[in-house]
Design a protein around this motif. Structure first.
Motif, PDB file in Angstrom:
ATOM      1  N   SER A 114      13.618  92.229  72.062  1.00  9.58           N
ATOM      2  CA  SER A 114      14.369  91.580  73.203  1.00  9.58           C
ATOM      3  C   SER A 114      15.160  90.263  72.422  1.00  9.58           C
ATOM      4  O   SER A 114      16.287  90.042  72.807  1.00  9.58           O
ATOM      5  CB  SER A 114      13.327  90.808  74.312  1.00  9.58           C
ATOM      6  OG  SER A 114      13.345  89.418  74.078  1.00  9.58           O
ATOM      7  N   GLU A 151      19.447  89.973  72.537  1.00 11.82           N
ATOM      8  CA  GLU A 151      20.054  88.703  72.883  1.00 11.82           C
ATOM      9  C   GLU A 151      20.893  88.328  71.763  1.00 11.82           C
ATOM     10  O   GLU A 151      21.910  87.835  72.086  1.00 11.82           O
ATOM     11  CB  GLU A 151      19.045  87.358  72.952  1.00 11.82           C
ATOM     12  CG  GLU A 151      18.249  87.535  74.345  1.00 11.82           C
ATOM     13  CD  GLU A 151      17.366  86.352  74.358  1.00 11.82           C
ATOM     14  OE1 GLU A 151      17.764  85.234  74.020  1.00 11.82           O
ATOM     15  OE2 GLU A 151      16.094  86.560  74.413  1.00 11.82           O
ATOM     16  N   THR A 152      20.531  88.623  70.482  1.00  9.69           N
ATOM     17  CA  THR A 152      21.420  88.033  69.338  1.00  9.69           C
ATOM     18  C   THR A 152      22.607  89.030  69.464  1.00  9.69           C
ATOM     19  O   THR A 152      23.687  88.494  68.996  1.00  9.69           O
ATOM     20  CB  THR A 152      20.844  88.397  67.968  1.00  9.69           C
ATOM     21  OG1 THR A 152      19.290  87.723  68.123  1.00  9.69           O
ATOM     22  CG2 THR A 152      21.525  87.882  66.809  1.00  9.69           C
ATOM     23  N   THR A 165      24.245  90.107  71.915  1.00 10.14           N
ATOM     24  CA  THR A 165      25.165  89.597  73.047  1.00 10.14           C
ATOM     25  C   THR A 165      25.513  88.144  72.901  1.00 10.14           C
ATOM     26  O   THR A 165      26.175  87.440  73.684  1.00 10.14           O
ATOM     27  CB  THR A 165      24.523  89.789  74.719  1.00 10.14           C
ATOM     28  OG1 THR A 165      23.377  89.060  74.475  1.00 10.14           O
ATOM     29  CG2 THR A 165      24.442  91.284  74.781  1.00 10.14           C
ATOM     30  N   ALA A 186      23.605  85.227  72.505  1.00  7.76           N
ATOM     31  CA  ALA A 186      23.000  84.280  73.193  1.00  7.76           C
ATOM     32  C   ALA A 186      22.356  83.180  72.015  1.00  7.76           C
ATOM     33  O   ALA A 186      21.233  82.978  72.089  1.00  7.76           O
ATOM     34  CB  ALA A 186      21.869  84.817  73.958  1.00  7.76           C
TER      35      ALA A 186
END
Ligand code: BTN
Length: 298
Positions: A205, A209-210, A212, A214
């Motif tokens: 997860s 995130e990284t 995209t 975030a």
């Protein structure tokens, strides 16, 4: 010849993989798995598997490493069969653009998962990516890559190696002051395979995130667990003797360490933090040596 002993070993290694498969809730991480009795280093094993076409998320676990590696050419030692030493093959094209955030993301994933297991104890992250429990190191992370020299080129290999002291009861004298295990803190055994499956889920997860971007959310999660944040730190550059003092502010978008000094905010890109408590036992003094700094720079 397959002796009785080897047979039982092989059986237990397949049993680990079967249990892991039954517990896994990931799409990629750990879906392909090789669990060894003994290897030199799971990072080496994963790099060579990657060169032979391992898919992203492929996992190498070993019950024992003969030459476990740490950062700064140190070694990583752990008693056989009681701890977690594993490496993940990452998608080089996916992580390339944010390689510097990888240590940050992996530290967050492991610290948060450990936090669930050891609650109410709170693991802290020592920059860049050590995880501490009760002030001692419980987990180390070593990212190794072989990438084409031009950053815009595709291809290459990246592996993330993670060592967690799980059920080890005692450490060698040289590290007994600085190392700990989940067992030492909880006073009971933890299911290694279950812990591994939870960490893999968390890693999958944070990697998503990284990818995209975030970064702010990731920084917040990192800083929420960062050892020494807001405290006075003293640091020195590798090429200089004189130490500078400042306040540890946190990290920047690229995972660098931000320190407010008299001359403004300085950001350290590489190096290491040593945490010490002062005499009163509460304020934390850190020493940082920045190895990213060219010797000629002013
Ligand atoms: C450090 O704290 O300096 C990093 C330690 C990383 C240890 C892990 S154990 C699994 C993987 N294989 C290795 O040889 N090293 C990493």
């Amino acid at each position: 010849m397959v002796t009785d002993h080897t047979f039982h070993h092989m059986q237990s290694l397949t049993r680990h993989i079967d249990r892991l498969n039954a517990m896994l809730r990931t799409n990629r991480c750990g879906r392909a798995c090789r669990w060894f009795d003994t290897v030199d280093s799971t990072n080496s094993e994963a790099l060579s598997w990657a060169r032979h076409g391992a898919a992203a998320g492929s996992l190498v676990v070993a019950d024992f490493q003969k030459q476990g590696r740490g950062r700064f050419k140190r070694s990583w030692t752990a008693d056989p069969g009681r701890n977690l030493t594993f490496s993940l093959v990452l998608d080089a094209d996916e992580v390339r653009a944010r390689l510097e955030l990888l240590p940050i993301a992996l530290a967050v994933a492991t610290a948060e998962t450990l936090g669930e297991i050891v609650a109410p104890h709170q693991p802290l992250i020592k920059w860049p990516n050590d995880v501490l429990l009760a002030g001692r190191k419980v987990c180390g992370i070593l990212i190794e890559s072989s990438l084409p020299s031009h950053s815009d080129r595709r291809g290459g290999y990246v592996v993330a190696g993670i060592g967690i002291n799980v059920n080890q009861e005692k450490f060698p004298a040289e590290i007994t002051e600085v190392a700990t295990s989940i067992f030492q803190v909880l006073g009971r055994q933890t299911d290694r395979v279950l812990l591994l499956s939870e960490i893999l889920l968390s890693i999958e997860s944070v990697l998503a995130e990284t990818a995209t971007g975030a970064t702010q959310a990731l920084r917040d999660r990192y800083e929420a667990r960062m050892a020494g944040i807001g405290k006075t730190v003293r640091f020195s550059y590798i090429d200089r003797d004189r130490a500078t003092e400042g306040t540890l502010l946190g990290i920047d978008d690229a995972g660098g360490l931000r320190i407010r000094t008299q001359d403004g905010i300085q950001t350290l890109r590489a190096g290491e933090v040593t945490l010490r408590e002062d005499r009163r036992g509460h304020s934390v003094i850190a020493r940082v040596s920045d190895q990213s700094r060219p010797a000629s720079s002013s």
